[in-house]
Design an enzyme around this catalytic site. Structure first.
Site, mmCIF file in Angstrom:
data_model
loop_
_atom_site.group_PDB
_atom_site.id
_atom_site.type_symbol
_atom_site.label_atom_id
_atom_site.label_comp_id
_atom_site.label_asym_id
_atom_site.label_seq_id
_atom_site.Cartn_x
_atom_site.Cartn_y
_atom_site.Cartn_z
ATOM 1 N N CYS A 2 -84.274 14.680 -26.713
ATOM 2 C CA CYS A 2 -84.760 15.303 -27.933
ATOM 3 C C CYS A 2 -84.546 16.812 -27.894
ATOM 4 O O CYS A 2 -84.857 17.464 -26.900
ATOM 5 C CB CYS A 2 -86.234 15.050 -28.216
ATOM 6 S SG CYS A 2 -86.644 13.333 -28.465
ATOM 7 N N ARG A 27 -78.892 16.688 -26.259
ATOM 8 C CA ARG A 27 -80.184 16.256 -25.715
ATOM 9 C C ARG A 27 -80.646 14.912 -26.275
ATOM 10 O O ARG A 27 -81.638 14.341 -25.808
ATOM 11 C CB ARG A 27 -81.254 17.309 -26.016
ATOM 12 C CG ARG A 27 -80.935 18.661 -25.438
ATOM 13 C CD ARG A 27 -81.984 19.666 -25.851
ATOM 14 N NE ARG A 27 -83.274 19.334 -25.287
ATOM 15 C CZ ARG A 27 -83.684 19.689 -24.091
ATOM 16 N NH1 ARG A 27 -82.909 20.415 -23.325
ATOM 17 N NH2 ARG A 27 -84.869 19.356 -23.663
ATOM 18 N N TRP A 77 -83.908 11.365 -29.037
ATOM 19 C CA TRP A 77 -83.533 10.339 -28.060
ATOM 20 C C TRP A 77 -84.755 9.438 -27.972
ATOM 21 O O TRP A 77 -85.803 9.848 -27.486
ATOM 22 C CB TRP A 77 -83.226 10.986 -26.711
ATOM 23 C CG TRP A 77 -82.667 10.043 -25.700
ATOM 24 C CD1 TRP A 77 -81.368 9.630 -25.612
ATOM 25 C CD2 TRP A 77 -83.362 9.406 -24.633
ATOM 26 N NE1 TRP A 77 -81.229 8.773 -24.549
ATOM 27 C CE2 TRP A 77 -82.428 8.615 -23.925
ATOM 28 C CE3 TRP A 77 -84.690 9.416 -24.191
ATOM 29 C CZ2 TRP A 77 -82.770 7.850 -22.816
ATOM 30 C CZ3 TRP A 77 -85.041 8.654 -23.080
ATOM 31 C CH2 TRP A 77 -84.071 7.881 -22.406
ATOM 32 N N ASN A 103 -90.845 16.907 -28.633
ATOM 33 C CA ASN A 103 -90.024 16.405 -27.526
ATOM 34 C C ASN A 103 -90.986 16.105 -26.382
ATOM 35 O O ASN A 103 -91.696 16.997 -25.917
ATOM 36 C CB ASN A 103 -89.007 17.478 -27.107
ATOM 37 C CG ASN A 103 -88.296 17.137 -25.804
ATOM 38 O OD1 ASN A 103 -88.148 15.969 -25.464
ATOM 39 N ND2 ASN A 103 -87.868 18.149 -25.087
ATOM 40 N N GLY A 104 -91.014 14.844 -25.940
ATOM 41 C CA GLY A 104 -91.924 14.482 -24.853
ATOM 42 C C GLY A 104 -92.575 13.149 -25.145
ATOM 43 O O GLY A 104 -92.089 12.375 -25.975
ATOM 44 N N GLU A 484 -70.445 8.494 -7.396
ATOM 45 C CA GLU A 484 -70.301 9.387 -8.535
ATOM 46 C C GLU A 484 -69.135 8.945 -9.432
ATOM 47 O O GLU A 484 -69.240 8.978 -10.662
ATOM 48 C CB GLU A 484 -70.117 10.841 -8.043
ATOM 49 C CG GLU A 484 -69.913 11.885 -9.116
ATOM 50 C CD GLU A 484 -71.030 11.971 -10.147
ATOM 51 O OE1 GLU A 484 -72.091 11.355 -9.977
ATOM 52 O OE2 GLU A 484 -70.807 12.650 -11.171
ATOM 53 N N LYS A 488 -69.627 7.952 -13.357
ATOM 54 C CA LYS A 488 -68.901 8.613 -14.443
ATOM 55 C C LYS A 488 -68.246 7.583 -15.351
ATOM 56 O O LYS A 488 -68.313 7.670 -16.566
ATOM 57 C CB LYS A 488 -67.814 9.561 -13.913
ATOM 58 C CG LYS A 488 -68.269 10.855 -13.300
ATOM 59 C CD LYS A 488 -68.716 11.916 -14.292
ATOM 60 C CE LYS A 488 -70.164 11.827 -14.637
ATOM 61 N NZ LYS A 488 -71.176 12.263 -13.743
ATOM 62 N N GLU A 491 -70.885 5.673 -17.423
ATOM 63 C CA GLU A 491 -71.568 6.494 -18.424
ATOM 64 C C GLU A 491 -70.784 6.653 -19.711
ATOM 65 O O GLU A 491 -71.345 6.598 -20.788
ATOM 66 C CB GLU A 491 -71.807 7.919 -17.861
ATOM 67 C CG GLU A 491 -72.987 8.057 -16.960
ATOM 68 C CD GLU A 491 -73.134 9.487 -16.450
ATOM 69 O OE1 GLU A 491 -74.260 9.985 -16.462
ATOM 70 O OE2 GLU A 491 -72.132 10.103 -16.038
ATOM 71 N N HIS A 507 -69.422 -7.406 2.771
ATOM 72 C CA HIS A 507 -70.714 -8.094 2.875
ATOM 73 C C HIS A 507 -71.176 -8.666 1.541
ATOM 74 O O HIS A 507 -72.365 -8.818 1.309
ATOM 75 C CB HIS A 507 -71.756 -7.138 3.459
ATOM 76 C CG HIS A 507 -71.373 -6.655 4.821
ATOM 77 N ND1 HIS A 507 -71.489 -7.424 5.949
ATOM 78 C CD2 HIS A 507 -70.807 -5.491 5.225
ATOM 79 C CE1 HIS A 507 -71.038 -6.765 6.999
ATOM 80 N NE2 HIS A 507 -70.614 -5.575 6.578
ATOM 81 N N LYS A 606 -78.784 14.104 -21.922
ATOM 82 C CA LYS A 606 -78.378 14.978 -20.828
ATOM 83 C C LYS A 606 -79.524 15.255 -19.875
ATOM 84 O O LYS A 606 -79.342 15.340 -18.675
ATOM 85 C CB LYS A 606 -77.828 16.284 -21.390
ATOM 86 C CG LYS A 606 -77.437 17.246 -20.296
ATOM 87 C CD LYS A 606 -76.020 17.673 -20.418
ATOM 88 C CE LYS A 606 -75.539 18.417 -19.211
ATOM 89 N NZ LYS A 606 -74.923 17.528 -18.221
#
Ligand code: G6P
Length: 611
Positions: A2, A27, A77, A103-104, A484, A488, A491, A507, A606
């Protein structure tokens, strides 16, 4: 997570708020909304749209009633309540003509909602935010600031809010706890936003709110207090962001821009910090704690997402080079696990934004138990940066693309400098330290050599984009790089990918390998090179397609792998700084080829400022 922006002044608020929303869109981008106090009628005009900010912009195009000099806007968001127009912000009350953006998360919203319903308030959304709007309304007796303070005394959770009311056309009230908020101070105007990117085009004088700060802004005054109305003096500072840093500047996406910015970003990260002649690292932020750090008995690195992968590399370096026992842990697990913190423990929180709720909470938990708290943070003045005892800023510039790239290499660089700082004080000779610093200093030029191969990396990637399952395999320092690389790809291209230590494949995951499955091996020269070669054979003999990231000059690997991407040779501990770059580019080109919005991947935000 947000983005919020608010304006009070003498200019037309709509374009300022719209521009702010576009800057903050990284955001969150499930829905967007705006409320403006119409100049001619003094009525609050609100509209919202599901989807991107562009949808809201289209909806508000040419609407005269949205002309006014006081307003608030929000890009969401979703947390509580689905992605619908009814759940989008701003939220209105049902009595006094007030609106709120938030926001929260208001954690005790359910109990408050029952109370407010008993008082006769009628709700139109499923959100926790509407509850706060109604609570302020319930407490409103002609003074918006005091109603906001009263309401905030009743809520638990996290918030950055902005509130306006038809009955007070010269007032904007904003407040924060847990979620970031900044007030930009202009000439007879104020711009309030979740971060500096929405402010810097208007003014460079600003201050960040502290927890429980409530700021009342009129066109000619500013007053700050806490939720109990005790006056607070804000610390106004000069914003140091350059507008160019937050513009696309000819690139198609922020992610691509940020990948290509890495040489420059890492030069800034090490600038003035590597004293190669003396064989010592100069980290001003840590100087005051040098003694304590030298005596450290254990280092706990905690983070989420990409930052955790950087932390894992940091852990390997700290144990390998500075010989201090180190561990990494998801902040979200650490904080609830009742961790053991012995005397002499140092906790390092790694975070690009410095606002990740779990990382912040883990840090608080560790401090509470007596650990020295360090931060490896990008955003200057962010909450985590302020809550640590000391730290090292990344200095890589603002990162806007939701998929983190230059922050990752910045974090690994900062952690390698912290390692050398420690190692030099404990056991490393000046010459050894100087050798590694020289290597670190050359990394930006070496990254440039990889970037010069971007078109070839794009062509390789495009051969595999139809495949829905990928493996990323690496060992030692490049096991976290494999994680990573997989993250990527997931995402932004929504391809299922798994990263793991190359030896772990046998395994279980080896059962997944079928004809043509892409397996990306990080196979640069290093201690475990021969072992990685065997793992490559295992994949090949089961029909998998191997894409190897290898060291320049390695001809043997070209006989084993279908595709090879070469990176320059570099000391093994910092090799992830190079090997990750082709993986970033592969993820980028895969997402573009699959037609995705690279900078705004679905469901992501983000900075995750809720648990
Ligand atoms: C979110 C982002 C990730 C990021 C993580 C940690 O999940 O989508 O890209 O790595 O948060 O963020 P931080 O700001 O703490 O580094």
């Amino acid at each position: 997570m947000c983005g919020i922006v608010a304006y009070i002044g003498h200019r037309n608020a709509k374009p300022i708020l719209m521009e702010g929303l576009k800057r903050l869109e990284y955001r969150g981008y499930d829905s967007a909304g705006m409320a403006i106090l119409e100049g001619t009628t003094g009525r609050l005009r609100t509209d919202r749209a599901v989807g991107r900010v562009a949808m809201l912009e289209e909806k508000l195009e040419g609407r005269q009633e949205f002309e006014g000099t006081l307003g608030v806007a929000h890009t969401r968001w979703a947390t509580h309540g689905g992605v619908t127009e009814a759940n989008a912000h701003p939220h209105r009350d049902d009595r006094h003509g007030l609106v709120l953006i938030h926001n929260g998360i208001i954690e005790n919203y359910a109990a408050l909602k029952t109370y407010l319903q008993e008082k006769g308030h009628r709700f139109t959304s499923e959100t926790d935010t509407e509850v706060l709007a109604m609570l302020i309304s319930e407490l409103y007796e002609g003074d918006l600031e005091s109603a906001v303070q009263g309401a905030l005394r009743e809520v638990t959770g996290a918030y950055a809010i902005a509130v306006i009311c038809e009955k007070e056309p010269d007032t904007l009230v904003v407040a924060r706890k847990g979620s970031p908020l900044m007030v930009g101070i202009g000439q007879g105007e104020y711009v309030v936003a979740s971060d500096a990117s929405a402010i810097v085009a208007h003014t460079t004088q600003a201050f960040a709110l502290d927890d429980y700060n409530v700021v009342k802004l009129t066109r000619s005054s500013l007053s700050t207090s806490d939720i109990h109305n005790t006056p607070v003096t804000p610390k106004v500072t000069q914003l140091e962001i350059d507008l160019q840093e937050i513009e696309l500047g000819g690139y198609t996406h922020f992610m691509l821009k940020e990948i290509f910015e890495q040489p420059k970003a890492l030069r800034a990260c090490v600038s003035g910090r590597l004293d190669i002649r003396e064989g010592r690292v100069v980290l001003g932020g840590l100087a005051a704690y040098a003694k304590e750090l030298t005596k450290t008995r254990r280092i706990v690195l905690t983070a989420q997402g990409t930052a955790l992968h950087a932390a894992m590399i940091g852990r390997y370096m700290i144990e390998d080079l500075a010989k201090v026992p180190a561990q990494t842990e998801y902040a979200s697990e650490f904080r609830y696990r009742n961790p053991v913190i012995e005397e002499g423990t140092v906790v390092i929180a790694v975070s690009q934004s410095g606002e990740t709720a779990d990382t912040l909470a883990a840090l608080h938990e560790a401090r509470e138990r007596g650990a020295l708290a360090l931060g490896v943070i990008n955003v200057v003045g962010s909450t985590i940066a302020r809550d640590t005892d000391a730290g090292v800023y990344l200095r890589v510039g603002p990162e806007i693309g939701v998929a983190s790239t230059k922050a990752f290499t910045g974090q690994v660089t900062a952690l390698s400098m912290i390692t050398l700082f420690l190692a030099r004080k404990r056991l490393m000779s000046a010459d050894q330290c100087a050798d590694l610093m020289r290597e670190l200093d050359q990394v930006p030029d070496k990254i440039q050599r990889i970037l010069d191969q971007a078109q070839r990396i794009a062509r390789i990637t495009e051969r595999y984009i139809e495949r829905e399952n990928w493996l990323f395999l690496g060992r030692g320092y490049n096991y976290p790089t494999a994680l990573e690389g997989a993250l990527k790809l997931k995402e932004i291209s929504y391809i299922h990918a798994e990263g793991m230590p190359a030896a772990e494949m046998k395994h279980g995951p080896i059962a997944l390998i079928n004809e043509g499955m892409p397996a990306v091996f990080i196979a640069n020269r290093g201690r475990q090179y021969d072992k990685v070669m065997s793992n490559i054979q295992e994949v090949r003999s089961r029909g998998g397609h191997v894409i190897a990231v290898a060291t320049e000059g390695d001809e043997q690997i070209a006989r084993l792998a279908q595709d090879v991407i070469y990176v320059p040779d570099v000391a093994e501990p910092i090799s992830p700084l190079l090997t990750v770059v082709p993986l970033q580019l592969m993820a980028y080109y895969a997402a573009v080829a699959r037609g995705h919005d690279v900078d705004k991947p679905r469901n992501l935000a983000k900075s995750v400022t809720v648990e």
